[in-house]
Scaffold this active site. Structure first.
Site, PDB file in Angstrom:
ATOM      1  N   HIS A 198      49.117  82.345  83.616  1.00 25.14           N
ATOM      2  CA  HIS A 198      50.336  81.566  83.454  1.00 25.14           C
ATOM      3  C   HIS A 198      50.185  80.618  82.269  1.00 25.14           C
ATOM      4  O   HIS A 198      49.111  80.489  81.671  1.00 25.14           O
ATOM      5  CB  HIS A 198      50.700  80.791  84.742  1.00 25.14           C
ATOM      6  N   CYS A 215      47.060  73.380  78.937  1.00 23.06           N
ATOM      7  CA  CYS A 215      47.733  74.319  79.847  1.00 23.06           C
ATOM      8  C   CYS A 215      49.017  74.876  79.238  1.00 23.06           C
ATOM      9  O   CYS A 215      49.612  75.806  79.763  1.00 23.06           O
ATOM     10  CB  CYS A 215      48.047  73.647  81.185  1.00 23.06           C
ATOM     11  N   HIS A 220      46.544  81.279  80.293  1.00 25.93           N
ATOM     12  CA  HIS A 220      45.193  81.297  80.857  1.00 25.93           C
ATOM     13  C   HIS A 220      45.309  81.791  82.287  1.00 25.93           C
ATOM     14  O   HIS A 220      46.408  81.887  82.830  1.00 25.93           O
ATOM     15  CB  HIS A 220      44.562  79.894  80.791  1.00 25.93           C
ATOM     16  N   HIS A 267      43.952  82.187  86.543  1.00 25.41           N
ATOM     17  CA  HIS A 267      43.333  81.551  87.705  1.00 25.41           C
ATOM     18  C   HIS A 267      43.064  82.613  88.767  1.00 25.41           C
ATOM     19  O   HIS A 267      43.812  83.584  88.890  1.00 25.41           O
ATOM     20  CB  HIS A 267      44.244  80.497  88.334  1.00 25.41           C
ATOM     21  N   ASP A 289      49.410  89.667  91.758  1.00 25.21           N
ATOM     22  CA  ASP A 289      48.054  90.010  91.330  1.00 25.21           C
ATOM     23  C   ASP A 289      48.051  90.730  89.976  1.00 25.21           C
ATOM     24  O   ASP A 289      48.755  91.721  89.779  1.00 25.21           O
ATOM     25  CB  ASP A 289      47.382  90.889  92.381  1.00 25.21           C
ATOM     26  N   HIS A 290      47.249  90.204  89.062  1.00 23.49           N
ATOM     27  CA  HIS A 290      47.143  90.727  87.698  1.00 23.49           C
ATOM     28  C   HIS A 290      48.483  90.734  86.965  1.00 23.49           C
ATOM     29  O   HIS A 290      48.779  91.646  86.183  1.00 23.49           O
ATOM     30  CB  HIS A 290      46.485  92.117  87.692  1.00 23.49           C
ATOM     31  N   GLU A 339      44.149  76.514  93.310  1.00 23.23           N
ATOM     32  CA  GLU A 339      44.357  77.006  91.944  1.00 23.23           C
ATOM     33  C   GLU A 339      43.067  76.955  91.135  1.00 23.23           C
ATOM     34  O   GLU A 339      42.734  77.890  90.408  1.00 23.23           O
ATOM     35  CB  GLU A 339      45.433  76.166  91.258  1.00 23.23           C
TER      36      GLU A 339
HETATM   37 NI    NI Z   1      46.637  76.815  84.915  1.00 20.23          NI
END
Ligand code: NI
Length: 140
Positions: free
Chosen positions: A16, A35, A41, A43, A81-82, A125
């Site tokens: 995200h 961010c 990036h 998580h 997911d992914h 997160e």
């Molecule tokens: Ni983040």
């Protein structure tokens, strides 16, 4: 009979970028710092789903784990997911913060719980960021 809560853990990996469509590029950089990096990036999110209810006298359980897994895996894990969270239609006008994500996961699951009722979603997160919905005092 007294109610019991069961919490089951799920996992998905997603990318995200924190970016608000309501703010300028400069305001976004100031507010979200690294961010807001255009490359995004990732998580490894952990979702904690808590279901509360009376025990089934035959199974001794609040909910069948297999039934719960089926619903959470389809509604939440498969969806995110992914994936890039910023491309999910739910986040067109909402920043992909943990706060927004934990509320949205609640909305996805609240009407689908196979037995008992949904009483909490926890979302890890990062090592240091944990989100929870609803507020404990506001539980019904
Ligand atoms: Ni983040």
């Amino acid at each position: 009979m007294d109610e019991v809560s069961l919490t089951r853990r799920y996992h998905f990996a997603a990318s995200h970028r924190l970016h608000s469509t309501y703010l300028s590029a400069e305001q976004n950089r100031l507010l979200f710092g690294k961010c807001n990096n255009p490359n995004g990036h990732g998580h490894n999110y952990v979702v904690l789903v808590t279901v509360t209810g009376n025990l089934d006298p035959e199974s001794g359980r609040v909910a069948e784990l297999e039934a719960l897994d089926l619903i959470v895996n389809e509604a939440v894990v498969a969806r995110f997911d992914h994936k890039d969270l910023n491309h999910d239609p739910a986040f067109t006008d909402r920043v992909t913060t943990g706060e927004n994500l934990v509320q949205f996961i609640w909305d996805l699951l609240v009407d689908q719980i196979p037995a008992g009722r949904l009483t909490k979603i926890g979302l890890v997160e990062t090592r240091d960021n944990y989100f929870e919905y609803p507020m404990p005092a506001l539980k019904t």
